[in-house]
Motif scaffolding. Structure first.
Motif, mmCIF file in Angstrom:
data_model
loop_
_atom_site.group_PDB
_atom_site.id
_atom_site.type_symbol
_atom_site.label_atom_id
_atom_site.label_comp_id
_atom_site.label_asym_id
_atom_site.label_seq_id
_atom_site.Cartn_x
_atom_site.Cartn_y
_atom_site.Cartn_z
ATOM 1 N N TYR A 99 0.861 -1.179 0.000
ATOM 2 C CA TYR A 99 0.000 0.000 0.000
ATOM 3 C C TYR A 99 0.898 1.229 0.000
ATOM 4 O O TYR A 99 1.996 1.199 0.548
ATOM 5 N N PHE A 100 0.430 2.313 -0.620
ATOM 6 C CA PHE A 100 1.230 3.540 -0.582
ATOM 7 C C PHE A 100 0.343 4.758 -0.398
ATOM 8 O O PHE A 100 -0.852 4.747 -0.727
ATOM 9 N N THR A 101 0.938 5.808 0.149
ATOM 10 C CA THR A 101 0.325 7.132 0.205
ATOM 11 C C THR A 101 1.343 8.109 -0.372
ATOM 12 O O THR A 101 2.552 7.907 -0.253
ATOM 13 N N LEU A 115 4.003 0.771 2.405
ATOM 14 C CA LEU A 115 3.892 -0.317 3.367
ATOM 15 C C LEU A 115 4.199 -1.586 2.589
ATOM 16 O O LEU A 115 3.439 -1.978 1.696
ATOM 17 N N LEU A 116 5.339 -2.201 2.882
ATOM 18 C CA LEU A 116 5.813 -3.363 2.142
ATOM 19 C C LEU A 116 6.343 -4.410 3.112
ATOM 20 O O LEU A 116 7.251 -4.110 3.904
ATOM 21 N N ASN A 117 5.761 -5.588 3.063
ATOM 22 C CA ASN A 117 6.235 -6.716 3.867
ATOM 23 C C ASN A 117 6.310 -6.358 5.356
ATOM 24 O O ASN A 117 7.278 -6.688 6.042
ATOM 25 N N GLY A 118 5.300 -5.640 5.840
ATOM 26 C CA GLY A 118 5.224 -5.284 7.248
ATOM 27 C C GLY A 118 6.074 -4.101 7.669
ATOM 28 O O GLY A 118 6.102 -3.749 8.842
ATOM 29 N N ARG A 119 6.780 -3.480 6.730
ATOM 30 C CA ARG A 119 7.638 -2.332 7.048
ATOM 31 C C ARG A 119 7.123 -1.089 6.340
ATOM 32 O O ARG A 119 6.646 -1.160 5.209
ATOM 33 N N THR A 120 7.250 0.051 6.998
ATOM 34 C CA THR A 120 6.892 1.330 6.404
ATOM 35 C C THR A 120 8.165 2.013 5.919
ATOM 36 O O THR A 120 9.122 2.165 6.687
ATOM 37 N N LEU A 121 8.170 2.404 4.661
ATOM 38 C CA LEU A 121 9.310 3.077 4.055
ATOM 39 C C LEU A 121 8.894 4.472 3.616
ATOM 40 O O LEU A 121 7.850 4.634 2.989
ATOM 41 N N SER A 122 9.686 5.469 3.956
ATOM 42 C CA SER A 122 9.386 6.852 3.568
ATOM 43 C C SER A 122 10.041 7.173 2.235
ATOM 44 O O SER A 122 11.155 6.722 1.952
ATOM 45 N N ILE A 123 9.335 7.970 1.428
ATOM 46 C CA ILE A 123 9.891 8.461 0.159
ATOM 47 C C ILE A 123 9.614 9.956 0.056
ATOM 48 O O ILE A 123 8.631 10.458 0.603
ATOM 49 N N SER A 124 10.493 10.658 -0.628
ATOM 50 C CA SER A 124 10.278 12.075 -0.906
ATOM 51 C C SER A 124 11.159 12.461 -2.077
ATOM 52 O O SER A 124 12.150 11.789 -2.381
ATOM 53 N N GLY A 125 10.771 13.540 -2.746
ATOM 54 C CA GLY A 125 11.549 14.000 -3.882
ATOM 55 C C GLY A 125 10.796 15.046 -4.666
ATOM 56 O O GLY A 125 9.860 15.683 -4.157
ATOM 57 N N THR A 126 11.161 15.186 -5.927
ATOM 58 C CA THR A 126 10.549 16.174 -6.809
ATOM 59 C C THR A 126 10.268 15.540 -8.160
ATOM 60 O O THR A 126 11.129 14.859 -8.721
ATOM 61 N N PHE A 127 9.077 15.778 -8.670
ATOM 62 C CA PHE A 127 8.732 15.341 -10.022
ATOM 63 C C PHE A 127 9.414 16.251 -11.037
ATOM 64 O O PHE A 127 9.564 17.450 -10.801
#
Length: 174
Positions: A99-101, A115-127
């Motif tokens: 799942y993603f937001t 949310l991947l394999n029970g872990r939450t990973l943060s992402i950020s950047g610029t399009f």
């Protein structure tokens, strides 16, 4: 020699001005700042495209510089997106699904979580101006994850992928 500088679109330039006499062989710095609702695209320096809002040039004969500004495509794409990612199989493994937001600003920056394999990973950047973004997410104790995102002008969805060295999952959300 007189400096040849022009611009396309809405923005301001600081540094040497068009027609200003510049010393041959001397370095100069130009800076492009877009007006509200616009973005800086690129410079064209004697026929070659250069990115980055700050430009370092050395004056030479026949030097021409053009600054290009474009209307921002992001105000209409601003918002919060949510969705899923999984491999294109009939029974996707949970280790490759999730799942993603994603929150996109009117300037094209984004923050989000996977949310991947029970872990939450943060992402950020610029399009980019092509409405795409790529991100490598480091994970402690295992391999990294690669995320590709694509917005579409006039549409309220995001597509892309989540992958590592062994698998790839399609991403889709609204």
């Amino acid at each position: 020699l007189p400096f040849s500088l022009s611009k396309n679109g809405n923005g301001t330039l600081t540094g040497p001005t068009n027609g200003q006499l510049l010393e041959l062989g001397k370095p100069y710095v130009l800076k492009a700042t877009p007006t509200a609702g616009n973005l800086f695209s690129n410079w064209i320096v004697s026929g070659q495209s250069v990115t980055g809002a700050t430009l370092n040039v050395t004056m030479s004969s026949n030097l021409t510089v053009v600054a290009n500004f474009v209307p921002s495509p992001f105000p209409g794409l601003k918002g919060a997106y949510t969705g899923l990612f999984h491999p294109a199989t009939s029974d996707p493994p949970h280790e490759q699904s999730g799942y993603f937001t994603l929150v996109v600003t009117d300037k094209g920056t984004y923050t989000g979580k996977l949310l991947l394999n029970g872990r939450t990973l943060s992402i950020s950047g610029t399009f980019g101006l092509d409405l795409s973004a790529r991100k490598t997410v480091l994970r402690s104790g295992t391999n990294e994850i690669y995320v590709g995102l694509q917005l579409s002008s006039g549409l309220d969805h995001v597509t892309g992928y989540v992958s590592n060295a062994l698998w790839i999952s399609d991403l889709f959300g609204y």
